[in-house]
Design a protein around this motif. Sequence first.
Motif, short mmCIF file in Angstrom:
data_model
loop_
_atom_site.label_atom_id
_atom_site.label_comp_id
_atom_site.label_asym_id
_atom_site.label_seq_id
_atom_site.Cartn_x
_atom_site.Cartn_y
_atom_site.Cartn_z
N VAL A 8 8.99 -9.54 -7.31
CA VAL A 8 8.18 -8.55 -8.25
C VAL A 8 8.01 -9.30 -9.47
O VAL A 8 7.48 -8.75 -10.24
CB VAL A 8 8.67 -7.25 -8.31
CG1 VAL A 8 9.19 -6.28 -7.25
CG2 VAL A 8 10.06 -7.29 -9.14
N ASP A 15 8.66 0.70 -6.25
CA ASP A 15 8.10 1.16 -4.83
C ASP A 15 8.30 0.21 -3.98
O ASP A 15 8.67 0.48 -2.66
CB ASP A 15 6.85 1.78 -5.12
CG ASP A 15 6.61 3.00 -5.71
OD1 ASP A 15 7.92 3.63 -5.80
OD2 ASP A 15 5.58 3.47 -5.98
N LEU A 16 8.03 -1.05 -4.45
CA LEU A 16 7.95 -2.22 -3.32
C LEU A 16 9.70 -2.40 -2.78
O LEU A 16 9.55 -2.77 -1.58
CB LEU A 16 7.38 -3.54 -3.92
CG LEU A 16 7.59 -4.86 -3.01
CD1 LEU A 16 7.03 -4.78 -1.73
CD2 LEU A 16 6.75 -5.77 -3.69
N THR A 19 10.56 0.25 -0.33
CA THR A 19 9.80 0.29 0.74
C THR A 19 10.03 -1.02 1.57
O THR A 19 10.37 -0.91 2.86
CB THR A 19 8.30 0.22 0.68
OG1 THR A 19 7.66 0.89 -0.28
CG2 THR A 19 7.44 0.00 1.97
N VAL A 20 10.67 -2.17 1.10
CA VAL A 20 10.76 -3.32 1.93
C VAL A 20 12.23 -3.22 2.60
O VAL A 20 12.56 -3.97 3.47
CB VAL A 20 10.58 -4.58 0.98
CG1 VAL A 20 11.74 -4.98 0.12
CG2 VAL A 20 10.36 -5.80 1.97
N HIS A 80 4.60 -8.91 -5.06
CA HIS A 80 3.60 -8.25 -5.81
C HIS A 80 2.46 -9.14 -5.99
O HIS A 80 2.17 -10.26 -5.62
CB HIS A 80 4.29 -7.68 -7.27
CG HIS A 80 4.23 -8.85 -8.43
ND1 HIS A 80 3.67 -8.75 -9.38
CD2 HIS A 80 4.80 -9.92 -8.30
CE1 HIS A 80 3.74 -9.67 -10.09
NE2 HIS A 80 4.60 -10.69 -9.56
N VAL A 99 1.81 -7.28 -1.75
CA VAL A 99 1.76 -5.75 -1.78
C VAL A 99 1.27 -5.40 -2.96
O VAL A 99 1.60 -5.62 -4.38
CB VAL A 99 2.99 -5.27 -1.66
CG1 VAL A 99 3.20 -3.49 -1.55
CG2 VAL A 99 3.85 -5.57 -0.44
N ASN A 101 0.20 -2.92 -6.01
CA ASN A 101 0.43 -1.80 -6.51
C ASN A 101 -0.59 -0.73 -6.93
O ASN A 101 -1.25 -0.66 -7.92
CB ASN A 101 1.36 -1.92 -7.98
CG ASN A 101 2.18 -0.61 -8.37
OD1 ASN A 101 1.64 0.41 -8.12
ND2 ASN A 101 2.96 -0.86 -9.43
N THR A 126 -0.44 -2.03 0.72
CA THR A 126 0.10 -1.25 -0.28
C THR A 126 1.39 -0.74 0.24
O THR A 126 1.90 -1.21 1.50
CB THR A 126 -0.89 0.02 -0.58
OG1 THR A 126 -0.73 0.79 0.68
CG2 THR A 126 -2.06 -0.43 -1.26
N CYS A 127 2.37 -0.32 -0.39
CA CYS A 127 3.57 0.00 -0.11
C CYS A 127 3.61 1.04 0.95
O CYS A 127 4.29 1.10 1.93
CB CYS A 127 4.32 0.93 -1.32
SG CYS A 127 4.87 -0.45 -2.53
N LEU A 130 2.84 -1.16 4.17
CA LEU A 130 3.65 -2.41 4.17
C LEU A 130 4.43 -2.41 5.64
O LEU A 130 4.14 -3.48 6.39
CB LEU A 130 4.83 -2.25 3.42
CG LEU A 130 5.96 -3.56 3.50
CD1 LEU A 130 4.99 -4.90 3.41
CD2 LEU A 130 6.72 -3.62 2.23
#
Length: 164
Positions: A8, A15-16, A19-20, A80, A99, A101, A126-127, A130
């Motif tokens: 990031v 959020d990333l 999510t990941v 990101h 990804v 934001n 996006t998230c 993903l």
Amino acid sequence: MKTVFVTVGTTSFDDLIDTVTSDESVKALIQRGFTGVNLQVGRGSVVPDPESCPGLKLQVFRFKDSIAEDMRHSDLVISHAGAGSCLEALGANKPLLVVVNDKLMDNHQLELARQLQADSHLIYCTCSTLPQTLREMDLTTLRPFAPGEPQNFAKFLDKAVGLV
């Protein structure tokens, strides 16, 4: 070991990170043959426990002087959409999944990601998309990113100011 490096940058993109490390993303990574995730969380408040991704060896850190080594040793970079991180990954000739934001206002990152995807240098999502992107992406369609030629700009500048 087949490894993913997630960055990031110096920002916060919780959020990333969420999510990941979600069950759905972890399953998709394992299905693609990945066994490890090296995760840079930056200034975010989400710092996953190393045991939070069953089936993957998870290493987490905030910052390093350089992430070049992390990129060099990865088989995939998830980043990101910051220009610096994108260019560093592309310069390392690593497959890149960006990804974006989508919560940012006036998101210039989306423009960069769209253009680089149109040129087949990366894949973006996006998230919210993903996990699906991890399952469906075809990294064989990506083309290497040609390094810049700063000497062309220097020649132009020399000519423009009358040095040549």
